[in-house]
Structures are given as structure tokens and as C-alpha cells.
Design a protein around this motif. Structure first.
Motif, PDB file in Angstrom:
ATOM      1  N   ILE A 128      30.570 -57.468  13.026  1.00 41.61           N
ATOM      2  CA  ILE A 128      29.475 -58.395  13.350  1.00 41.61           C
ATOM      3  C   ILE A 128      28.850 -58.030  14.688  1.00 41.61           C
ATOM      4  N   SER A 328      26.295 -65.023   8.919  1.00 39.38           N
ATOM      5  CA  SER A 328      26.669 -63.843   9.714  1.00 39.38           C
ATOM      6  C   SER A 328      28.138 -63.491   9.558  1.00 39.38           C
ATOM      7  N   THR A 368      26.794 -57.140   5.211  1.00 37.42           N
ATOM      8  CA  THR A 368      26.685 -57.993   6.403  1.00 37.42           C
ATOM      9  C   THR A 368      25.272 -58.049   6.981  1.00 37.42           C
TER      10      THR A 368
END
Length: 745
Positions: A128, A328, A368
Motif C-alpha cells: 500500500i 485501499s 490494489t
């Protein structure tokens, strides 16, 4: 090893160039490159030794989390209050339950289901973080909220691993082992942060003049690796230790500098880590367990999107912000691999589970960036479908989340006292452990024999009490004169007994430390040791020397903790703290940059007389990396200076207009400013004969400059200021056209 590294980096370089051209996140390129160089891809060259690659990948995770720590501050989490904690616990609980339910539906063994729940609960901090970096979202507010929750997840992952180990071994996960692990994490976390923030800024301040970029890089990476080693020695991961060191250095003035220096190292090893993840992709596993993998991917995507968004709403975020945060976190990563490895090492999970989790991680990593981008369209779609009242109600509920900062006096005072007591207890405990494990054996070797053993114990005990005495005094006395304590004392007589009880409890804790030291070093009875403890605590409280030491240590710690904020204020990146008080009196601080063509340049503050003309006060001048506070009238203004000026809105407005208008403007005779070179021969009738340069007035009267004397040599000779002009001298002169004509005539 070099051959493998060359292959990995060359393939990664080519693939990432293609992904950069296609405007795709680089993380995906690294994973594709890893698949291309893996043994599972028969049509391309593959690495020869995967063990070295995994080792470098572990180093990559360590440096990635170290860099993450440099960009993170625990003060931010503390300012957020309970919001990240609520969100983190909600996400971990919901995703763990969801993972176990999916495992049950597949008919997998119970232990596989339990470990699967732990794997699905851990989103990937590194993935992330890299995705936010590539998408340019790292500085946005929702990204900060996500990173706060991810860090708390990483901390709780260690607790989860202990709990899973207890379950695998048949022990009760709610028993003493679980409580001990939580206490251990809290103990070392507080100890590292407090000692690190106290000691490391002092060290960097002492050697600041000796450090260049190369030395700073080596020192920073050395600290990172040292903390990683220490973290593994006490039972945590190396990545966790690296993050702690990064968060400690984040509070120093050198944080931004270190972050820039470490970035190339982080990029190199981070690339190797993501390439190694791609190498774990096995097409045979993808085909054999395709239904399970697809189901788990959908479970993570939908589960994190739904439960993650709800968890962030419970934490106090609006629906739009909560959806951006929840979307996220829709992937799993490095901690899921660690949990899977733990299950394999304990022999309690099936062999297929690890490659399945790797495949799920790779797919969710691919998705992602797209999930992050999908959050806004999903919110827009939801906003159109849901009634406006429902959205307003959800936003209202999130905004009405209780604010942890709005506490009553009792709660605020007790919270501060508890934090102080815990911190100083941990520092005292750590000091005692160090003294008993290192100093005591040394003293017993220095004073050998049964007769001298008592002296060795007594000396060590006294030294230990002296070392922890500032901590014990601060524990007992701090907050006893705080505004909350005094207000509660004055408000009602009923408050006085509970307030005295808070002091008594801290005195008992302090006496307990003295009692423990005496009990470990002597054979006295309990009554005598308690008496010694009470007397020692009274002496510590009354001692002026210990009071000064305690206050000095605390002030130094606070200064180190605020050093980055102080640096930001000094360099003009942040407003001074006293500005808030000025606003209450209808005046404030404003920054003004002196234009490069300002008529004020070269003048002193006394000559400009800004106070009389505009009623303002120049509090500071920021020049390059230096700050001149409270400048007197002799300070000269230079172009590019940043002036911090105090005044009212009207005064500052007039000052700003004058500064911007009083400039030199364009030169109307720009064409005449061209410089030319002329040869001048001194004739018999020249008025310069017998005069020196200064006496001739060539520079002062004619605004020209003699650059050399021609004496028949290859180069011009310098014209000495003391030399007198003679007939026949050939000089070369530089000046403007009009000045040269006047000189020649």
C-alpha cells in the motif's frame, strides 16, 4: 549470486520501463519481472539460487519499513486518539471471522481455517505504501489514516502470531502467555521510543558538524540494522525493529535528509522484495486451486471494501473518506507470508495453504492500485443509489463520533498520571535489568569472595537507586500541581481524598521498586525493606539535586521530541507557537520575501524605519538556512530575505504593498549598458602622465576600469595601483560606450 542479481535487475528494469510507459504502478512491473525470472517460467532464463533472493527480499522489507518509519510519527497516532485503534480492531476481527468462515465452506481442517483468518486480516504495509507513492497519494489525508491503521495492524500481528502459536500448541490463548506477549510488546515499544528519542537526537547533535552525506547514510543504516537485530533478539521481527528506528529518527532534525539518502537503497532492495514475491507465483497451483484462489481474492476485495469502510466509519470518518480507506486495504502481503511460514514450521497447516496465499497476495497486489482508484466511482455510484437522508445520517454518525480530546478534568488528569507512571516504571524496570545483568556480575568479579559479596551487592543497589531516582521522583510528583489537580482540589472537599489517593498509589509503586532492589541484594526482613523504601522515596522527593536532574532530563526529552517542529519554525516552514496568542489580540505574523529588485536592499532597518512608517515589527529575518531573531536597526536587508513581520491586517497590508511597489523597475537605457573594451595610448599631452590610477579618476570620474598594461608580451600585465602613467603606455580599458568616449576625448 551476481548473475542472479543482474538477471533480476535487468528484467525488472525492462518491465518497469514498459509499465511506466503504460502509466501503470511499478509494483505490478516488479511482480511480473519476478514471474518471468522464476523457475516456473520455462521460456525465459531463471535465477539459480532463490535462497539469496529471499534473503535480499527480507532486507528489502526491512528498509521499506525503515523508510516508512521516517515518514511516520507516533505523535500523529496519539493526536488521532482512539479512532485508528477502533478501526484496526474492527477490521482484524471481521476479516479473521470471514477467513475462518470461508475455510469452513471449503471443508479445510480447523487449524487451516484459523491460520487463514489470521492471514486475511493482515493488509500489506509495503504494498500500500508503494502504491500510494506511485499514484501520488501519499500526502493525502486518507492515506495518513490508512498508514496509521496499517502500523497498528503490524503491531497487533505480533500478538496474533503469539496467539496462533498458543492455539497450535494446545494452550489457552487467553492465558498468561497472551497477556505476557502483550505486556512485552508494550514494554519494549515504550522503552525503545523513550530511550531512542532521548539518546539519538543528542548523539546526532554532537556529531552534526562531522557528518556529510556518506557518513549520514552509513550511520542511519547502521542504526536501522542494529535495531532490527535487537528486535529479533527479544522475539520480534527485524522489519518491526527497523520501523521503530525509522519512527525515532522521524522526530529528529535530520529526518528529511536521511529519508532522501536512504531512498535509493530502499528502492533497490524494495524492488528485489517485490520481484521475489513474483517469483513465488506457480501456474500449477493457480490452476489446481483456482476456485479457492478466486474465492479468497473476492473475499478480500469485498470484505475489506465493506468491513474496512464500516470500520473507518466507526473510527469517525465520513462515508467517502471511509470508502477510500477501506478500498485501499484490499490485499494481503508480507505478514500473511510470515503467518503462513509460522504454521508450516509448527506443522499445523496443510502444505497447499502457503502457495495459495502467495497466489492470492500476488493477485490482490495487482488489483490494489485499481481498487484505490475504484473508491471514488464506487462512492459516486452509491451516492446516486442511496437516499440522501441515509448518506447524511451515516456522515452525521461518523462526525458525531466521540472526541477523545474532550475529556473532563478527572479523566484528563488520570490519563496523564497513568501515562507518566507507566513510562517511568518501564524506564526504572529497564535500568534495574541492565544493572542486575551487567553491572552486578562485574562488581562481583571486582570484589570476589563471600566476605566482599555484600559490598558488591550494596554498591550495585545504591547505584541502581541513584539511576532510577529521577524516574521515581517524576512518577510521584509530576501532575500534582497541574491545573486539573488544583482545580479539582479547590472545587470540592470531596475531591481531596481521591486526589491524595492518586499520590499514595504512586508512592507505593515507587516504594515497590526500592523494595525489589533491597530484596534482590540483601537478606533484610520485609518490614525493614519497606521502611528503607519509604525513607528512600522521601529523600528522593525532598532532594533538590534529584529534582533538578529529573526536570533537566524531562526538558531535554521534550526538546528532542519537538526538535523537528523547532527546526520547521526556525526555517520558516511552520508558524511560531506564540502566534495563537497574538491572534487573540487582533495581530498576527506574516511572511514577506524581499524582491530581487527591491529598493530596500542594502539599507538597514534603521534607515527603512518600518515601525514609524507602517506600524509593524520585524521579528525575524530568514536568510538561506539561518534565522536572525529580533534584528536590531543595524541589520541590512538583502534580496531574497524572508521577513517575518508582526502587525494588524491593515498594517501588514500597507507594508506588503510598499514592499512590492518600491522596486527598481526596468532600465530605460538598457541598450547603453553594454560593456566594451578599448585600447588607450597615453600621449605626450595626456593629463594622466605622472598620476596613479586613483589620482587619474579613470574609475571614479569616467566609470571605466583599467584591466591591463600592454608591454609587448603575450599576456597583458597587471597595472599596479602605485604605478604612475608614462608617455607611450598602452592600456586596455573596459566601460560603457559613453564612458569610454568621454575618457578617450
Amino acid at each position: 549470486m551476481i548473475q542472479d542479481l543482474a538477471l533480476m535487475l535487468m528484467v525488472a528494469g525492462i518491465v518497469t520501463l514498459i509499465f511506466k510507459r503504460l502509466k501503470q504502478p511499478l509494483v505490478l512491473g516488479y511482480i511480473v519481472a519476478g514471474f518471468l525470472v522464476s523457475p516456473h517460467m520455462p521460456y525465459t532464463a531463471s535465477v539459480a539460487d532463490a535462497e539469496h533472493i529471499h534473503l535480499w527480499a527480507d532486507i528489502g522489507v526491512m528498509f521499506l519499513l525503515f523508510s516508512l518509519g521516517l515518514d511516520f510519527s507516533f505523535k500523529k497516532i496519539l493526536k488521532m486518539g482512539a479512532s485508528p485503534i477502533i478501526s484496526t480492531i474492527s477490521i482484524i476481527f471481521c476479516m479473521s471471522m470471514l477467513g475462518m468462515l470461508v475455510g469452513r465452506l471449503f471443508g479445510w481442517p480447523q487449524m487451516d481455517c484459523i491460520f487463514l483468518g489470521g492471514m486475511l486480516a493482515m493488509s500489506s504495509t509495503t504494498i500500500i505504501y508503494k502504491a500510494f507513492d506511485d499514484l501520488g497519494l501519499r500526502q493525502q489525508q486518507f492515506a495518513g489514516l490508512v498508514m496509521s491503521v496499517l502500523i497498528l495492524e503490524d503491531i497487533l500481528a505480533i500478538v496474533m502470531m503469539v496467539m496462533l502459536s498458543a492455539i497450535a500448541s494446545g494452550n489457552n490463548p487467553d492465558g498468561s502467555q497472551m497477556l505476557g506477549s502483550v505486556a512485552k510488546i508494550g514494554f519494549f515499544l515504550v522503552l525503545w521510543l523513550v530511550v531512542g528519542i532521548f539518546a539519538i537526537p543528542i548523539f546526532l547533535r554532537k556529531v552534526r558538524k562531522l557528518i556529510n552525506d556518506e557518513v549520514m547514510l552509513i550511520v542511519a543504516l547502521g542504526m536501522c540494522c542494529a535495531m532490527a537485530v535487537f528486535s529479533t533478539k527479544v522475539g520480534f521481527s527485524s522489519a518491526f525493529g527497523a520501523f521503530i528506528m525509522g519512527s525515532i529518527l522521524a522526530e529528529t532534525i535530520e529526518a528529511e535528509h536521511i529519508e532522501k539518502l536512504v531512498e535509493p537503497v530502499k528502492n533497490l532492495f524494495g524492488a528485489i522484495f517485490f520481484v521475489s514475491v513474483g517469483m513465488l507465483v506457480d501456474p500449477h497451483i493457480l490452476i489446481s486451486y483456482a476456485p479457492s484462489i478466486i474465492t479468497l481474492v473476492l473475499t478480500i476485495l469485498i470484505g475489506q471494501s465493506v468491513f474496512g469502510s464500516l470500520a473507518f466509519m466507526l473510527g469517525g470518518e465520513s462515508l467517502k473518506s471511509a470508502m477510500r480507506c477501506g478500498f485501499s486495504m484490499a490485499q494481503i502481503g508480507e505478514f500473511s507470508f510470515i503467518i503462513a511460514s509460522l504454521g508450516l514450521s509448527l506443522g499445523v497447516i496443510s502444505d497447499f495453504l502457503y502457495p495459495v496465499v502467495v497466489a492470492v497476495s500476488v493477485i490482490t497486489t495487482f488489483l490494489t492500485p485499481y481498487m484505490i482508484r475504484l473508491a471514488n466511482p464506487a462512492y459516486a455510484h452509491l451516492e446516486k443509489r442511496l437516499p440522501k437522508k441515509a448518506i447524511q445520517m451515516m456522515n452525521h454518525l461518523s462526525m458525531m463520533h466521540p472526541n477523545t480530546n474532550e475529556s473532563n478534568k478527572w479523566k484528563k488528569m488520570l490519563t496523564q498520571m497513568t501515562i507518566n507512571t507507566v513510562v517511568y516504571s518501564i524506564l526504572s524496570s529497564a535500568s534495574i535489568v541492565v544493572m542486575f545483568n551487567f553491572v552486578l556480575p562485574f562488581m562481583r568479579q571486582l570484589l570476589p569472595g563471600e566476605q566482599l559479596l555484600w559490598y558488591a551487592n550494596a554498591i550495585t543497589g545504591l547505584l541502581t537507586v541513584l539511576i532510577i531516582s529521577p524516574f521515581l521522583r517524576a512518577m510521584v510528583m509530576k501532575k500534582n500541581r497541574s491545573p486539573e489537580f488544583r482545580a479539582l482540589w479547590d472545587e470540592s472537599n470531596r475531591n481531596r481524598l481521591p486526589l491524595l489517593f492518586t499520590i499514595l498509589v504512586r508512592v507505593v509503586i515507587a516504594v515497590g521498586f526500592i523494595f525489589y532492589i533491597c530484596n534482590s541484594m540483601t537478606q533484610f526482613s520485609s518490614a525493614i525493606m519497606i521502611t528503607i523504601g519509604l525513607v528512600a522515596v522521601v529523600i528522593i522527593i525532598l532532594s533538590r539535586g534529584i529534582k533538578k536532574r529529573s526536570i533537566r532530563l524531562e526538558r531535554l526529552f521534550i526538546m528532542n521530541l519537538r526538535s523537528r517542529e523547532i527546526e520547521a519554525q526556525v526555517h520558516g516552514k511552520k508558524r511560531p507557537l506564540y502566534e495563537g496568542r497574538l491572534l487573540d489580540r487582533d495581530i498576527h505574523i506574516a511572511d514577506f520575501i524581499v524582491p530581487m529588485d527591491s529598493k530596500w536592499m542594502g539599507h538597514t532597518l534603521r534607515q527603512l524605519n518600518l515601525g514609524q512608517k507602517y506600524g509593524v515589527h520585524v521579528s525575524s529575518i530568514l536568510r538561506a538556512n539561518y534565522r536572525l531573531n529580533i534584528p536590531d536597526g543595524n541589520y541590512i536587508i538583502f534580496p531574497g530575505d524572508k521577513l517575518q513581520v508582526i502587525g494588524s491586517d491593515d498594517q501588514l497590508s500597507k507594508f506588503g504593498q510598499a514592499l512590492s511597489q518600491e522596486v527598481l523597475g526596468e532600465d530605460p537605457n538598457l541598450e547603453k549598458r553594454e560593456m566594451k573594451l578599448r585600447q588607450l595610448i597615453i600621449g605626450s599631452d595626456s593629463p594622466f602622465i605622472g598620476k596613479t590610477l586613483e589620482e587619474s579618476g579613470i574609475r571614479d570620474k569616467y566609470s571605466c576600469m583599467v584591466v591591463g598594461l600592454e608591454e609587448g608580451k603575450e599576456n597583458l600585465s597587471p597595472f599596479s595601483p602605485k604605478r604612475r602613467f608614462q608617455e607611450g603606455d598602452i592600456i586596455w580599458v573596459v566601460g560603457e560606450e559613453e564612458s569610454l568616449n568621454a575618457l578617450l576625448n
